[in-house]
Scaffold this active site. Structure first.
Site, mmCIF file in Angstrom:
data_model
loop_
_atom_site.group_PDB
_atom_site.id
_atom_site.type_symbol
_atom_site.label_atom_id
_atom_site.label_comp_id
_atom_site.label_asym_id
_atom_site.label_seq_id
_atom_site.Cartn_x
_atom_site.Cartn_y
_atom_site.Cartn_z
ATOM 1 C CB CYS A 1 -29.163 -32.391 -1.484
ATOM 2 S SG CYS A 1 -27.428 -32.425 -1.043
ATOM 3 C CG HIS B 1 -35.945 -30.551 7.293
ATOM 4 N ND1 HIS B 1 -36.591 -30.481 6.084
ATOM 5 C CD2 HIS B 1 -34.994 -31.507 7.167
ATOM 6 C CE1 HIS B 1 -36.049 -31.360 5.253
ATOM 7 N NE2 HIS B 1 -35.078 -32.003 5.886
ATOM 8 C CD GLU C 1 -31.583 -28.030 -5.480
ATOM 9 O OE1 GLU C 1 -30.340 -27.981 -5.414
ATOM 10 O OE2 GLU C 1 -32.307 -28.337 -4.512
ATOM 11 C CG HIS D 1 -36.108 -34.286 0.731
ATOM 12 N ND1 HIS D 1 -35.729 -32.962 0.658
ATOM 13 C CD2 HIS D 1 -35.661 -34.750 1.927
ATOM 14 C CE1 HIS D 1 -35.095 -32.633 1.770
ATOM 15 N NE2 HIS D 1 -35.029 -33.692 2.548
ATOM 16 C CG HIS E 1 -36.519 -37.109 5.946
ATOM 17 N ND1 HIS E 1 -36.078 -36.540 7.125
ATOM 18 C CD2 HIS E 1 -36.048 -36.289 4.963
ATOM 19 C CE1 HIS E 1 -35.391 -35.451 6.879
ATOM 20 N NE2 HIS E 1 -35.346 -35.267 5.563
ATOM 21 C CD GLU F 1 -31.745 -35.260 4.455
ATOM 22 O OE1 GLU F 1 -32.596 -34.390 4.183
ATOM 23 O OE2 GLU F 1 -30.627 -35.302 3.901
ATOM 24 C CD GLU G 1 -31.438 -31.526 6.474
ATOM 25 O OE1 GLU G 1 -32.086 -32.587 6.418
ATOM 26 O OE2 GLU G 1 -31.578 -30.596 5.673
ATOM 27 C CE1 TYR H 1 -27.118 -34.556 7.169
ATOM 28 C CE2 TYR H 1 -27.679 -36.114 5.431
ATOM 29 C CZ TYR H 1 -27.780 -34.858 5.996
ATOM 30 O OH TYR H 1 -28.558 -33.894 5.385
ATOM 31 C CD1 TRP I 1 -24.831 -32.896 2.117
ATOM 32 C CD2 TRP I 1 -25.700 -31.759 3.828
ATOM 33 N NE1 TRP I 1 -25.317 -31.702 1.616
ATOM 34 C CE2 TRP I 1 -25.864 -30.990 2.647
ATOM 35 C CE3 TRP I 1 -26.182 -31.256 5.042
ATOM 36 C CZ2 TRP I 1 -26.474 -29.741 2.652
ATOM 37 C CZ3 TRP I 1 -26.793 -30.005 5.042
ATOM 38 C CH2 TRP I 1 -26.934 -29.261 3.867
#
Length: 199
Positions: free
Chosen positions: A72, A30, A92, A74, A37, A121, A119, A109, A166
């Site tokens: 959220c 980022h 998390e 990855h 990604h 993604e 961002e 977005y 987002w």
């Protein structure tokens, strides 16, 4: 971006068509010109239809202190997105999830943080149920609340500047998937959760 040898902390880079084209270190992908990604977003809900929202930790590089969806993350190279959702739920929120359902498989977005970090993604959006107590990781989030879905829709409408970009976009699309809710007191439509409708 150059390919990284450490696949345990890498993201999947994508072509504009959404096909994998390489990997990059998660910690450095980022910046002001972030390549497209793969990521995901997840909304947890309870038996009353309430949604778990979380406030990002102040130490986060992008959008610190901003309220957002439940969590959220990855997927790693070679990792199924669903497996990544379960992994991040434990990392998390210190909990497990059940009834995982993909509601927006092609959500995409691009947003720019006030500090200039981008961002960018392809971010499938999931809903799931909480299976246990929330035990937040303070490195990831600083607060959390269970809110009525209709209240979240209202918050997005009146104060989008206080929320992650987002989530603002996702809620608009999720409302479009939803059903008429006569008890919403003017909030309009509420989106479907896991087990209600998939697409």
């Amino acid at each position: 971006m150059t390919q990284t040898a450490d696949s345990t902390d890498a993201v999947v880079l994508l072509s504009d068509a959404g096909s994998p084209v390489g990997t990059a270190p998660r910690a450095t992908v980022h910046d002001t010109d972030t390549p497209l990604h793969l990521a995901f977003s997840c909304y947890l809900h309870d038996d009353r239809g309430r949604v778990l929202v979380t406030r990002r930790a102040l130490a986060k590089r992008t959008w610190p202190g901003v309220w957002t969806n439940s969590f959220c993350g990855h997927p790693r190279p070679g990792e199924a997105v669903e497996d990544a959702v379960h992994r991040y739920a434990e990392h998390e929120l210190g909990t497990r999830v059940t009834g995982l359902t993909c509601l927006l498989p092609r959500f995409r977005y691009r947003a720019v943080d006030p500090g200039g970090v981008v961002e960018n993604e392809l971010c499938p959006v999931y809903a799931a149920r909480l299976d246990g107590e929330v035990r937040p990781n303070p490195d990831e989030l600083m607060d959390h609340r269970w809110v009525e879905a209709t209240d979240l829709v209202r918050a997005v409408a009146v104060a989008p500047w206080a929320l992650s970009p987002w989530m603002v976009e996702q809620v608009a699309e999720l409302v479009g998937l939803g059903h008429e809710d006569e008890s919403s007191s003017g909030a309009g439509r509420a989106w479907p959760f896991a087990g209600t409708r998939t697409r």
